[in-house]
Design a protein around this motif. Structure first.
Motif, short mmCIF file in Angstrom:
data_model
loop_
_atom_site.label_atom_id
_atom_site.label_comp_id
_atom_site.label_asym_id
_atom_site.label_seq_id
_atom_site.Cartn_x
_atom_site.Cartn_y
_atom_site.Cartn_z
N HIS A 142 0.72 -1.04 0.01
CA HIS A 142 0.01 -0.13 -0.14
C HIS A 142 0.88 1.16 0.25
N CYS A 143 0.38 2.27 -0.72
CA CYS A 143 1.01 3.75 -0.76
C CYS A 143 1.30 4.36 0.35
N GLY A 144 0.37 4.02 1.52
CA GLY A 144 0.51 4.89 2.76
C GLY A 144 -0.40 6.14 2.62
N SER A 155 -6.05 7.05 -0.03
CA SER A 155 -6.49 5.77 -0.43
C SER A 155 -7.23 4.91 0.78
N CYS A 171 1.46 -0.05 -4.83
CA CYS A 171 -0.04 -0.22 -4.18
C CYS A 171 -1.04 -0.79 -4.59
N HIS A 221 -4.00 -0.33 -4.66
CA HIS A 221 -5.32 0.45 -4.66
C HIS A 221 -4.91 1.70 -5.91
N THR A 222 -3.61 2.33 -5.44
CA THR A 222 -3.51 3.56 -6.42
C THR A 222 -2.34 3.24 -7.42
ZN LIG Z 1 -2.73 3.15 -1.74
#
Ligand SMILES: [Zn+2]
Ligand SMILES: [Zn+2]
Lengths: 485, 485
Positions: free
Chosen positions: A428-430, A434, A466, A468-469
């Motif tokens: 995950h990008c943190g 998001s 990530c 998600h993103t």
């Molecule tokens: Zn993310």
């Protein structure tokens, strides 16, 4: 007819199962106070065992108990900005004494950082006074709309640890030591496998610099945050003027920590170790480890009870917590069902023919295994039997957690896994935005970023983007997502 | 210079002495919450020992702990008329959650008869369910204007026992059993001689049929009610519908009791066992029974501390609660004074020359007696030494109580005795109006009517007329008057 005694099976409705177990096992009841429960004798005995184990360890690690007031002046709560934002809507507020309106209202503590900070400010002068290693046992109050016994109640029970240190390194070492103590308690005493890790920024305690948690998986796949340990930096010290003269004769603010395990842990225990018949109480914490059911007819029941008490005395002498079921006027079937529902690890049946033959019937609650054993063997082997049950429970829970955690690399797989009641390990990008979008769509949140030396899910992996993103992954490893209680 | 370390002598100002001892011995501090205290580590350790002893006894006598909510709906309190009259002006009242006004306010419990009655009503069906033998540990809240640590605080700590029985005889037996348990605890553990007796009607608990108390004499001659046990009849059962089907298939209301010892008992302990140098902690309850002060110079201090820890380990192995004073940078005089103020029963000084000679210097806090003993003898004789100190404290307190109690037969003598800080034994007519007049004029109240088998002041005497009204005496014996905390 079994249904009449028993509870709704877990597979039919986990929520009904939980609520029925809590009531029928005599753990807790609803109260006439919005969102508060009444803890009944079996639940209270369990909580007392939890308190005693932890309390002994806090003392052994140099901590001192204190008792701070339940009420906190309203203006204390509003002094630390993040803190008030986190708690304001949930605060029970005292505005009157008798019929007299108070000029400054009090709140019933949702946690005690503020008032403890205020007191420390008066007690602290020099670096020689530090560290403060304090904790207290008590109730805290956070209004809840939808309540669930042990898991989410307006009044709950906990210890809150509060420590103050001369520097960040020492404070962070304390935070980690406590996290490890919690982990050990869960694993070795409650047979709960938990993942140690750090919370993402969005999931931190209101006012903390770093929040660490232990996360356990319930039998419906949801996560339960079972304990937290926070590094609070100097924010509360600045807000409450907790300062001291350093070794170098300068002035500095203390670095503080706080940490807690609450009565929620009983919810975790129930939802981890149960099955369709009810609870399975880990022997190391069980208020009753062995129940003896004398199986007699009218004409020899008293004799069998007396014999049961002799057997109980032998077991008690070996340090076993044992109870004899002396109830008359209920069937053996009712009794068996009752003790299974309460999750007593071992049941011993003692009948007149067994007595003649010098044997007893021993049944393990976890496996349902039933054996006829020579009486001395049953007594002599009980400690080892209980250890075996304890290990079995930890193994079952660990297998369940590992079997129900999946590794994913894209959002479709993520959603499918969450929908199927799994935990997810993913890059995950943190970014908080998001996290929020994921939560809004799937109800899943970051449980934690497993620590490098956590026993589960700690592996570092190179690179990763990530799920998600598509941005570069933060943390240097996959992190843990799941729905939570 | 001694004054700089020490406290105001008892004889100069008992009140100052008390407040200074509480603070300087690290028992408690003031808090920013009106009338509430903060209990500090030494006070908390003492309270924990008290809790553990009593809790073990409650369990051993068949009682079960529960946890009831801290909040109580306002309309519960108003349901029992005498009860609300007793508590209404002191109630902390919650009128809001967050910013939302509550339709029905809550009060913070001043005691829990009402909410427990409500819960019992749901749990009780048949005489087979009885007795309920319940208790809980927790805080209660009664606003106080003039506060004094431990003695009179807006939040205090206690257990409250609550039991329900099928008939009056069983309920009254419970009330008496608990009173005797309290008496035993005070005498054998806290070294407090107390008088068991029944309260006069005017001094009963709000809502009780009979209230029994244990009364102790402080070193200023005032009485401190140190525990109470109430027979509540069926009043609360009627108010909260605690009814059941009798063995004879009829419906009846349960007979209930309640009883408590609170954190006030710490005040009693301090004010009974102190002297001009500070506290004297009874060994049987002392968090620290023996303190070892290594007496070294700069070049051998660490060595003496290590030796002190070896000695401490030997004592601990014999079950002695022991601490080594490792503080560097404070004088021995300061340390001695500090431990005397805290009332540690025995101090051991360990110096380099003693070490060579194989001896230690042992000093008893109570008598000030100091001996040089062979080290093994000091270790081997410690349990007996502590028993001796325990007995000495009980004897001193008993002598003081008996020496300061006088028998009077007229009001002039009564007033003179009360003014001189004595307890009075006298015949009384039992009329509340007379009690009130006496209280208004002398601030003395009926402490209790000693039970026939109480160990002090229990003698029955024929006849007798009231020292105040001249009417025939009630009770068949002299009763106890005094000023009280
Ligand atoms: Zn993310
Ligand atoms: Zn009179």
């Amino acid at each position: 007819k079994a249904q009449q005694y028993g509870v709704t099976p877990q597979s039919v409705d986990f929520n009904d199962w939980y609520n029925e177990v809590v009531k029928k096992a005599d753990l807790a009841d609803n109260s006439p106070v919005a969102g508060a429960m009444v803890v009944k004798p079996y639940g209270s005995a369990l909580w007392e065992n939890i308190v005693r184990w932890l309390d002994d360890r806090f003392k052994a690690t140099g901590h001192e108990s204190l008792i701070f007031p339940t009420l906190i002046p309203m203006n204390f709560i509003t002094r630390e900005a993040d803190h008030v934002e986190g708690f304001a809507p949930e605060l029970f507020t005292v505005t009157k004494i008798g019929t007299e309106e108070l000029a400054e209202p009090y709140v019933m503590r949702p946690t005690s950082e503020t008032i403890i900070g205020h007191m420390w400010s008066g007690w602290l002068n020099s670096y020689r006074d530090l560290p403060f290693l304090h904790y207290q046992w008590g109730s805290v109050f956070r209004a809840e709309l939808r309540t669930k016994a042990f898991l989410r109640t307006s009044e709950f029970y906990w210890h809150e640890g509060h420590t103050a240190h001369a520097d960040e390194a020492e404070a962070r070492a304390e935070v980690r030591m406590i996290l490890d103590l919690y982990h050990e308690f869960c694993r070795d005493v409650l047979a709960l496998p938990v993942v140690r890790g750090e919370k993402s920024a969005s999931e931190r305690f209101a006012g903390a610099v770093s929040t660490y948690s232990i996360e356990g998986m319930m039998r419906d796949g949801k996560a339960l945050q079972s304990g937290t340990s926070h590094y609070l930096g100097q924010a509360f010290s600045r807000a409450f003027d907790v300062k001291f003269q350093t070794r170098e004769q300068k002035e500095d603010f203390a670095h503080t920590t706080s940490w807690a395990i609450s009565s929620r842990i009983i919810g975790a225990l129930i939802m981890t170790h149960g099955d369709d018949a009810g609870l399975m109480m880990p022997p190391n914490i069980a208020p009753i480890q062995v129940v003896i059911v004398p199986v007699g007819r009218k004409d020899n029941f008293d004799e069998m009870v007396a014999e049961g008490e002799r057997l109980a005395a032998q077991l008690a002498q070996n340090g076993v917590r044992v109870k004899v079921d002396k109830r008359d006027g209920v069937t053996n079937g009712f009794k068996y069902n009752d003790w299974e529902l309460k999750g007593i690890p071992v049941r011993i049946e003692l009948g007149p023919r067994d007595l003649e033959a010098g044997v007893v019937v021993v049944k393990n609650r976890n496996s349902g295994e039933k054996e006829t054993l020579e009486r001395d063997l049953a007594v002599g082997g009980m400690a080892e039997r209980l250890e075996g049950i304890q290990a079995w429970l930890l193994q079952r829970a660990t297998d369940f957690m590992l079997d129900n955690t999946v590794t994913v690399d894209n959002y479709d797989d993520f959603k499918a896994a969450i929908e199927a009641g799994k935990w997810v390990r993913a890059f995950h990008c943190g970014e908080p935005e998001s996290e929020k979008a994921i939560k809004d769509e799937t109800k899943a949140t970051v449980r934690n970023v497993p620590l490098d030396d956590a026993e589960f899910f700690a592996e570092r992996e190179e690179g990763g983007v990530c799920f998600h993103t598509g941005k570069p992954a933060a943390y240097g490893k996959r992190i843990l997502f799941g729905r939570q209680y």
